[in-house]
Design a protein around this motif. Structure first.
Motif, PDB file in Angstrom:
ATOM      1  N   ARG A   1       0.817  -1.213   0.000  1.00 26.75           N
ATOM      2  CA  ARG A   1       0.000   0.000   0.000  1.00 26.75           C
ATOM      3  C   ARG A   1       0.855   1.269   0.000  1.00 26.75           C
ATOM      4  NH1 ARG A   1      -5.457  -0.774   1.415  1.00 26.75           N
ATOM      5  NH2 ARG A   1      -5.648   1.448   1.033  1.00 26.75           N
TER       6      ARG A   1
ATOM      7  N   GLY B   1      -0.545   3.409  -6.043  1.00 27.03           N
ATOM      8  CA  GLY B   1      -1.978   3.230  -6.109  1.00 27.03           C
ATOM      9  C   GLY B   1      -2.385   2.275  -7.210  1.00 27.03           C
TER      10      GLY B   1
ATOM     11  N   PRO C   1      -3.907   7.003  -5.947  1.00 26.16           N
ATOM     12  CA  PRO C   1      -3.970   6.476  -4.578  1.00 26.16           C
ATOM     13  C   PRO C   1      -5.330   5.859  -4.281  1.00 26.16           C
ATOM     14  CG  PRO C   1      -2.968   8.659  -4.601  1.00 26.16           C
ATOM     15  CD  PRO C   1      -3.500   8.420  -5.988  1.00 26.16           C
ATOM     16  N   ILE C   2      -5.339   4.800  -3.485  1.00 24.20           N
ATOM     17  CA  ILE C   2      -6.571   4.080  -3.158  1.00 24.20           C
ATOM     18  C   ILE C   2      -7.643   5.032  -2.624  1.00 24.20           C
ATOM     19  CG2 ILE C   2      -7.603   2.407  -1.578  1.00 24.20           C
ATOM     20  CD1 ILE C   2      -6.167   1.023  -3.733  1.00 24.20           C
TER      21      ILE C   2
END
Length: 211
Positions: free
Chosen positions: A102, A106, A165-166
């Motif tokens: 993580r 992303g 990014p998530i």
């Protein structure tokens, strides 16, 4: 044996019904099948294989959505729930377009597409996709599961944003579903792209352009 869920009753082999009931109850001991004939046992194996495949797809989608739920997802808790090691979990999530680490980045996120035959851009304006990378992929979903849309059978050029990014990607219900060109990224989809392409929330585990 008849199994009733949500008001719907389904006839299943006795051995399969007993196994499902034991699994849902969380029983640790396994009762061997009562069937003895080769044909009955083979049919039981086939039934279990179908159920296992379906549940595996649902499990992986649930894992993907859980991981995409926030920037600070607890992967240790997710791995424990999935009865997987951290490395196994990472491989599964990576296969669904999510980063193995993580902290490393992303997702490649498909945000719009163009129908190649007529050059029409969908879900974005030309200035929105200017400079974005893209890949071309024939859109051929499985007809047995998904209702055909007007894009079925056509060649589409997908525009995507790299390493979103998530927390920003906001994958929502499309987390776990990807587009996979032969050469290029494993691209996740926005809800709008998914709905335009499929118009159906169900997933076909055999679809080559899926998971």
């Amino acid at each position: 044996m008849r199994v009733s869920i949500g008001g719907e009753r389904v006839e299943v082999p006795d051995d399969l019904g007993a196994a499902l009931l034991a699994a849902l109850r969380g029983e640790r001991l396994v009762e061997p099948p009562q069937a003895c004939a080769f044909e009955d046992l083979t049919a039981l194996v086939a039934s279990i294989s179908r159920v296992t495949q379906h549940l595996t797809v649902v499990k992986e989608l649930a894992m993907s959505r859980a991981d995409a739920a926030g920037a600070y997802t607890n992967r240790s808790a997710l791995a424990m729930a999935a009865t997987m090691s951290a490395s196994q979990l990472g491989r599964v999530l990576e296969g669904h377009g999510l980063p193995r680490d993580r902290r490393a980045g992303g997702v490649d996120l498909a945000v719009a597409f163009r129908t190649v035959d007529d050059g029409v851009l969908h879900l974005a304006a030309e200035e929105d996709v200017a400079g974005l990378p893209s890949f071309i992929l024939p859109f051929n979903p499985a007809q047995t599961v998904v209702e055909p849309t007007r894009f079925t059978g056509r060649e589409l050029e997908f525009y995507y944003r790299r390493q979103v990014p998530i927390a920003v990607a906001d994958l929502g219900r499309t987390a776990g579903y990807t587009l996979r060109p032969e050469q290029g990224p494993v691209a996740c989809l926005t809800d709008r792209v998914f709905d335009a392409l499929f118009g159906d929330p169900r997933i076909d585990p055999t679809r080559p352009n899926g998971r």
